[in-house]
Write an enzyme that holds these catalytic residues in place. Sequence first.
Site, PDB file in Angstrom:
ATOM      1  N   ARG A  33       0.811  -1.220   0.000  1.00 35.55           N
ATOM      2  CA  ARG A  33       0.000   0.000   0.000  1.00 35.55           C
ATOM      3  C   ARG A  33       0.845   1.272   0.000  1.00 35.55           C
ATOM      4  O   ARG A  33       0.374   2.339  -0.336  1.00 35.55           O
ATOM      5  CB  ARG A  33      -0.909   0.007   1.225  1.00 35.55           C
ATOM      6  N   GLY A 180       3.225  -3.820  29.484  1.00 35.92           N
ATOM      7  CA  GLY A 180       4.657  -3.801  29.827  1.00 35.92           C
ATOM      8  C   GLY A 180       5.472  -4.697  28.927  1.00 35.92           C
ATOM      9  O   GLY A 180       6.461  -5.287  29.358  1.00 35.92           O
ATOM     10  N   GLY A 181       5.064  -4.815  27.661  1.00 43.09           N
ATOM     11  CA  GLY A 181       5.860  -5.571  26.687  1.00 43.09           C
ATOM     12  C   GLY A 181       6.930  -4.663  26.098  1.00 43.09           C
ATOM     13  O   GLY A 181       7.090  -3.513  26.504  1.00 43.09           O
ATOM     14  N   ILE A 183       7.346  -3.127  23.158  1.00 40.01           N
ATOM     15  CA  ILE A 183       7.011  -1.897  22.427  1.00 40.01           C
ATOM     16  C   ILE A 183       6.617  -0.791  23.409  1.00 40.01           C
ATOM     17  O   ILE A 183       7.070   0.350  23.317  1.00 40.01           O
ATOM     18  CB  ILE A 183       5.896  -2.165  21.379  1.00 40.01           C
ATOM     19  N   VAL A 236      -6.413  -1.996  33.385  1.00 37.30           N
ATOM     20  CA  VAL A 236      -7.229  -0.806  33.116  1.00 37.30           C
ATOM     21  C   VAL A 236      -8.660  -1.268  32.885  1.00 37.30           C
ATOM     22  O   VAL A 236      -8.909  -2.159  32.076  1.00 37.30           O
ATOM     23  CB  VAL A 236      -6.696  -0.049  31.873  1.00 37.30           C
ATOM     24  N   ILE A 269      -0.806  -3.264  23.667  1.00 33.21           N
ATOM     25  CA  ILE A 269      -1.183  -4.553  24.241  1.00 33.21           C
ATOM     26  C   ILE A 269      -0.953  -5.717  23.277  1.00 33.21           C
ATOM     27  O   ILE A 269      -1.358  -6.835  23.545  1.00 33.21           O
ATOM     28  CB  ILE A 269      -2.665  -4.536  24.698  1.00 33.21           C
ATOM     29  N   GLY A 270      -0.317  -5.430  22.137  1.00 33.38           N
ATOM     30  CA  GLY A 270       0.023  -6.533  21.230  1.00 33.38           C
ATOM     31  C   GLY A 270      -0.408  -6.266  19.800  1.00 33.38           C
ATOM     32  O   GLY A 270      -0.903  -5.174  19.467  1.00 33.38           O
ATOM     33  N   HIS A 443      39.950  -6.970  23.858  1.00 35.92           N
ATOM     34  CA  HIS A 443      39.886  -6.302  25.162  1.00 35.92           C
ATOM     35  C   HIS A 443      40.102  -4.808  24.978  1.00 35.92           C
ATOM     36  O   HIS A 443      40.946  -4.420  24.186  1.00 35.92           O
ATOM     37  CB  HIS A 443      40.975  -6.856  26.084  1.00 35.92           C
TER      38      HIS A 443
END
Length: 471
Positions: A33, A180-181, A183, A236, A269-270, A443
């Site tokens: 698109r 809390g993922g 993203i 929520v 949320i996904g 190192h």
Amino acid sequence: MVIKLAIIGGGPGGYAAAFLAADLGLDVTLIDREKNPGGVCLYRGCIPSKALLHVAKLLNETKDAKHMGLDFPEPKINLDRLREWKNEVVGKMTGGLGILSKQRKVNYIQGNASFINSKKLKIEKKNGGTDELSFDKVIIATGSVIASIPSLDIKSKRLLNSTTALDLPEIPKNLLVVGGGYIGLELGSVYKSLGSKVSVVEMMPGLLPGADRDLVSYLAKRIEKSFEKVMLNSRVLEMNEMDKGINVKIKGEDGKEFEEVYDYVLMSIGRKPETKGLGLENTKVKINQRGWIKVNQQLQTDDPDIYAIGDIVGEPMLAHKASHEGRTAVEAIAGHKVAFEPKAIPAVVFTDPEIAWAGITENYAKEKGIDYKVAKFPWAASGRATTLDRSDGVTKIIVNPQTERILGIGICGPSAGELIAEGVLAIEMAANLTDLKLTIHPHPTLSETLMEAAEVFFGQSTHIYRPKRDK
Ligand SMILES: Cc1cc2nc3c(=O)[nH]c(=O)nc-3n(C[C@H](O)[C@H](O)[C@H](O)COP(=O)(O)OP(=O)(O)OC[C@H]3O[C@@H](n4cnc5c(N)ncnc54)[C@H](O)[C@@H]3O)c2cc1C
């Protein structure tokens, strides 16, 4: 006879597939698109979010440098220029893909595609007109879209999702991140660095539910310090737009309900599969209960002429998984003997500190009853981490105790996302801990933490003293 291949969707799965197919001499049509290939990853995912996270890193580093004797004045943030710069990054990358597409003579069509039957597509072109085109094979690479909770989907410009949050409408005084993922935490961290007071609400008992807890603990500590509130085991219940914010009703960990007003709320949320309007009912393609397209190891669907790759076939929904699947599908179509059977698909959370893992996690080993041992090297013992003033990290290796074979690697700390690649190679090459221990690492670098974690397993880490047990 040259195979005529159509690919629907120009994300990292679709364009990687199209480019390889063209390199192998197939006649390729790529439909998307957007004006240029790129998909979610380049237009509204990986690339813009990482550009903004780089800015967050610069801001954090100047703030954290006071105790080293560097006192920077408060930064002035020009949000318009920042947005422009992020858009320039996206433009450069997607424009580059457009050029690569032309150079490879891929027939790129900007429009929307749907199946008339297994070999024929209807293409509604962006600039008007509809075509019906026939192909020998089709790859579906239509990706995923943002998931929402209908009861919380209020019509408000103060309710952001991952796409609108990347547009930086303004810097909210306070922002609630729902989810809390990775993203939500990445975008929440960006806004926090720009000056917002950020809170996060997560249904599960911990942030980043899929990752090992010992890796997450470093990030959780930093987030607890820098964010306003981290609400776990909380959900929520309701949102209502007010004059100057969104009133959010939350059920907290203790079961009590409370309300708070936030300038903006970011729902994260996904994601869900993008099959709507594709006309799959006109094919033999099957989807599973969760809506993902079913494929075999060659990425072939139940319809032998149709393949599917990337987010549309399910977890893990990551750009590099999509690209590898795309390339595997093309090779299968070209008649090569291939299968998509990786031993390790790396996952990276680009927060501060970063978290990355590959192969099996410790959680997974426990769940499946796999016999394993863990070798861990804390970054407090790393010279490089100390020079970076970042001892808050760890490198851990999950090992088969009998063969010492490396089964999984987890890293938490700055640049974990870069470091994990060595772990992926080790797992894919069936390396054992001795291989890693005997590989000379430069190192002082953070990569030494991988070698030293292997040394820890044998009780021989140079920078960790372990008193010998009494004989
Ligand atoms: C904010 C955010 C950050 C992310 N960060 C990372 C990260 O750091 N690392 C990582 O690996 N992954 C990241 N991801 C996930 C990553 O973007 C996806 O896994 C990846 O883009 C999936 O690629 P894909 O090729 O399957 O499809 P997509 O990238 O989703 O592309 C699909 C394309 O198909 C087009 N399309 C759909 N239907 C049609 C149709 N009928 N006709 C024509 N075109 C159609 C869509 O418009 C889209 O352009 C992130 C995602 C988000 C949202």
